[in-house]
Scaffold this active site. Structure first.
Site, PDB file in Angstrom:
ATOM      1  N   ARG A   4     -23.536 -17.765  -9.670  1.00  0.00           N
ATOM      2  CA  ARG A   4     -23.960 -17.049 -10.732  1.00  0.00           C
ATOM      3  C   ARG A   4     -23.197 -17.567 -12.153  1.00  0.00           C
ATOM      4  O   ARG A   4     -23.957 -17.565 -12.931  1.00  0.00           O
ATOM      5  CB  ARG A   4     -24.115 -15.495 -10.358  1.00  0.00           C
ATOM      6  CG  ARG A   4     -24.785 -14.577 -11.380  1.00  0.00           C
ATOM      7  CD  ARG A   4     -26.149 -14.744 -11.492  1.00  0.00           C
ATOM      8  NE  ARG A   4     -26.597 -15.802 -12.659  1.00  0.00           N
ATOM      9  CZ  ARG A   4     -27.921 -16.394 -12.524  1.00  0.00           C
ATOM     10  NH1 ARG A   4     -28.580 -16.284 -11.520  1.00  0.00           N
ATOM     11  NH2 ARG A   4     -28.038 -17.226 -13.413  1.00  0.00           N
TER      12      ARG A   4
ATOM     13  N   LYS B  16     -19.675 -17.356 -35.543  1.00  0.00           N
ATOM     14  CA  LYS B  16     -20.399 -16.647 -34.660  1.00  0.00           C
ATOM     15  C   LYS B  16     -20.800 -16.736 -33.270  1.00  0.00           C
ATOM     16  O   LYS B  16     -21.821 -17.358 -33.013  1.00  0.00           O
ATOM     17  CB  LYS B  16     -21.658 -16.271 -35.618  1.00  0.00           C
ATOM     18  CG  LYS B  16     -21.412 -15.827 -36.946  1.00  0.00           C
ATOM     19  CD  LYS B  16     -22.618 -15.988 -37.966  1.00  0.00           C
ATOM     20  CE  LYS B  16     -22.464 -15.315 -39.364  1.00  0.00           C
ATOM     21  NZ  LYS B  16     -23.524 -15.597 -40.283  1.00  0.00           N
TER      22      LYS B  16
ATOM     23  N   LYS C 248     -13.873 -16.445 -48.896  1.00  0.00           N
ATOM     24  CA  LYS C 248     -15.286 -16.287 -48.904  1.00  0.00           C
ATOM     25  C   LYS C 248     -15.389 -15.311 -50.130  1.00  0.00           C
ATOM     26  O   LYS C 248     -14.440 -14.585 -50.879  1.00  0.00           O
ATOM     27  CB  LYS C 248     -15.551 -15.488 -47.781  1.00  0.00           C
ATOM     28  CG  LYS C 248     -15.663 -16.638 -46.537  1.00  0.00           C
ATOM     29  CD  LYS C 248     -16.346 -16.301 -45.423  1.00  0.00           C
ATOM     30  CE  LYS C 248     -17.619 -16.576 -45.282  1.00  0.00           C
ATOM     31  NZ  LYS C 248     -18.568 -16.406 -43.924  1.00  0.00           N
TER      32      LYS C 248
ATOM     33  N   GLU D 289     -16.198 -20.356 -50.707  1.00  0.00           N
ATOM     34  CA  GLU D 289     -17.783 -19.948 -50.647  1.00  0.00           C
ATOM     35  C   GLU D 289     -18.041 -19.478 -52.237  1.00  0.00           C
ATOM     36  O   GLU D 289     -17.200 -18.616 -52.790  1.00  0.00           O
ATOM     37  CB  GLU D 289     -18.005 -18.972 -49.811  1.00  0.00           C
ATOM     38  CG  GLU D 289     -19.291 -18.465 -49.733  1.00  0.00           C
ATOM     39  CD  GLU D 289     -19.504 -17.165 -48.907  1.00  0.00           C
ATOM     40  OE1 GLU D 289     -19.538 -17.463 -47.650  1.00  0.00           O
ATOM     41  OE2 GLU D 289     -19.263 -15.979 -49.495  1.00  0.00           O
TER      42      GLU D 289
ATOM     43  N   ASP E   6     -23.613 -20.777 -50.949  1.00  0.00           N
ATOM     44  CA  ASP E   6     -24.331 -19.590 -49.708  1.00  0.00           C
ATOM     45  C   ASP E   6     -25.444 -18.937 -50.301  1.00  0.00           C
ATOM     46  O   ASP E   6     -25.394 -18.446 -51.633  1.00  0.00           O
ATOM     47  CB  ASP E   6     -23.145 -18.560 -49.643  1.00  0.00           C
ATOM     48  CG  ASP E   6     -23.459 -17.598 -48.846  1.00  0.00           C
ATOM     49  OD1 ASP E   6     -23.831 -17.967 -47.459  1.00  0.00           O
ATOM     50  OD2 ASP E   6     -23.280 -16.378 -49.035  1.00  0.00           O
TER      51      ASP E   6
END
Length: 290
Positions: A104, A139, A171, A206, A227
């Protein structure tokens, strides 16, 4: 895919497998211990039930060998190769209890990795003929990042920074704290930061508007992430950046939009969906009855 994917560490495979088996069989596989004789042997095949791109051969080998060091594991489809429904991806022979205990976890990982490779290959195909590289993001599934990013490479994609420790990536929230929303302050604060870095450390920033780009360029950064820009603004941003930095597009990227984004001339397209929205492929393990 034209070349073999850059491999990943066997130690990373073992770390993931040890954790997964501790979760899945903390005190052994009760069913196999009860029903299967200790000396029983079996041969089983991993068979694809839908089309995909192969990723996870090292997991298959290590997963079964971890339970039976004498098992015979044959990987039948190369990493990064496309396969059809019905294809036998691997064959394993060995102690039946060990095979059933390992099953599994191996399937869970290979189903996910091959799905990521398949989805990545679709993005790569849609950007063929452009300068754009398809890359992943952070992510990822906690604990599985190294496996998932390897799967992206199997699909023909490339990797963004692996972790927060690998590169500077300023960012919108970083810039808001630093400048209070005043774009004219960007050059000085970014230059000051750049001066503290070693010469091998990549610096990415960014931006969310065309207005910010000249100020960021004047700071001498390596990559500018555009972005959630419209296609028109992406084209304008690429023109502003020229050859002074790498132009990366991010946000709003999916299979319907990626070709148009690539056509704007960006160098890199980062796609979180490669790892955060993929659905596992259907791959099964069946004991061969002779």
């Amino acid at each position: 895919m034209a070349t073999e994917p850059i491999p990943f560490s066997p130690a990373a495979v073992r770390r993931v497998l040890e954790f997964a088996y501790a979760e899945d069989a903390p005190s052994g596989d009760l069913t196999s211990l009860l029903l299967i004789p200790a000396d029983a042997r079996a041969t089983a095949e991993l068979r694809a039930r839908e089309a995909g791109v192969m990723s996870g051969g090292p997991v298959i080998s290590a997963g079964f060998l971890m339970h039976d060091a004498a098992a015979d594991v044959s990987l039948l489809v190369p990493e990064g190769a496309a396969f059809d429904a019905g294809t036998v991806l691997a064959r394993v022979s060995g102690n039946a209890r060990a095979l059933l205990t390992a099953e599994r976890v191996v399937l869970n990982l290979v189903q996910r990795m091959s799905a990521i490779a398949q989805l990545t290959s679709e993005y790569v195909a849609l950007t063929a003929g452009t300068a754009a590289r398809i890359v992943d993001t952070r992510k990822t599934t906690p604990g599985l990042r190294e496996l998932e990013r390897y799967a992206v490479r199997c699909g023909g994609g490339r990797n963004h920074r692996f972790s927060l420790s690998d590169a500077v990536m300023a960012k919108d929230n970083h810039l808001a704290v630093l400048t209070g929303g005043d774009a004219s302050k960007l050059t000085s604060v970014l230059k000051d930061a750049r001066a503290q870095l070693g010469h091998t450390t990549h610096f990415e920033v960014e931006v969310d508007s065309l207005e910010q780009i000249p100020f960021v360029l004047d700071a001498g950064v390596d990559t500018i992430m555009l972005d959630n820009f419209s296609l028109d603004d992406l084209r304008a941003g690429v023109a502003l950046i020229g050859d002074r930095a790498v132009a990366e597009a991010s946000g709003g990227v999916n299979l319907s939009t990626v070709a148009d984004i690539a056509a704007t001339g960006v160098d890199v397209i980062s796609v979180g969906a490669l790892t955060h929205s993929v659905s596992n492929l259907d791959i099964g393990l069946d004991v061969v009855i002779s």
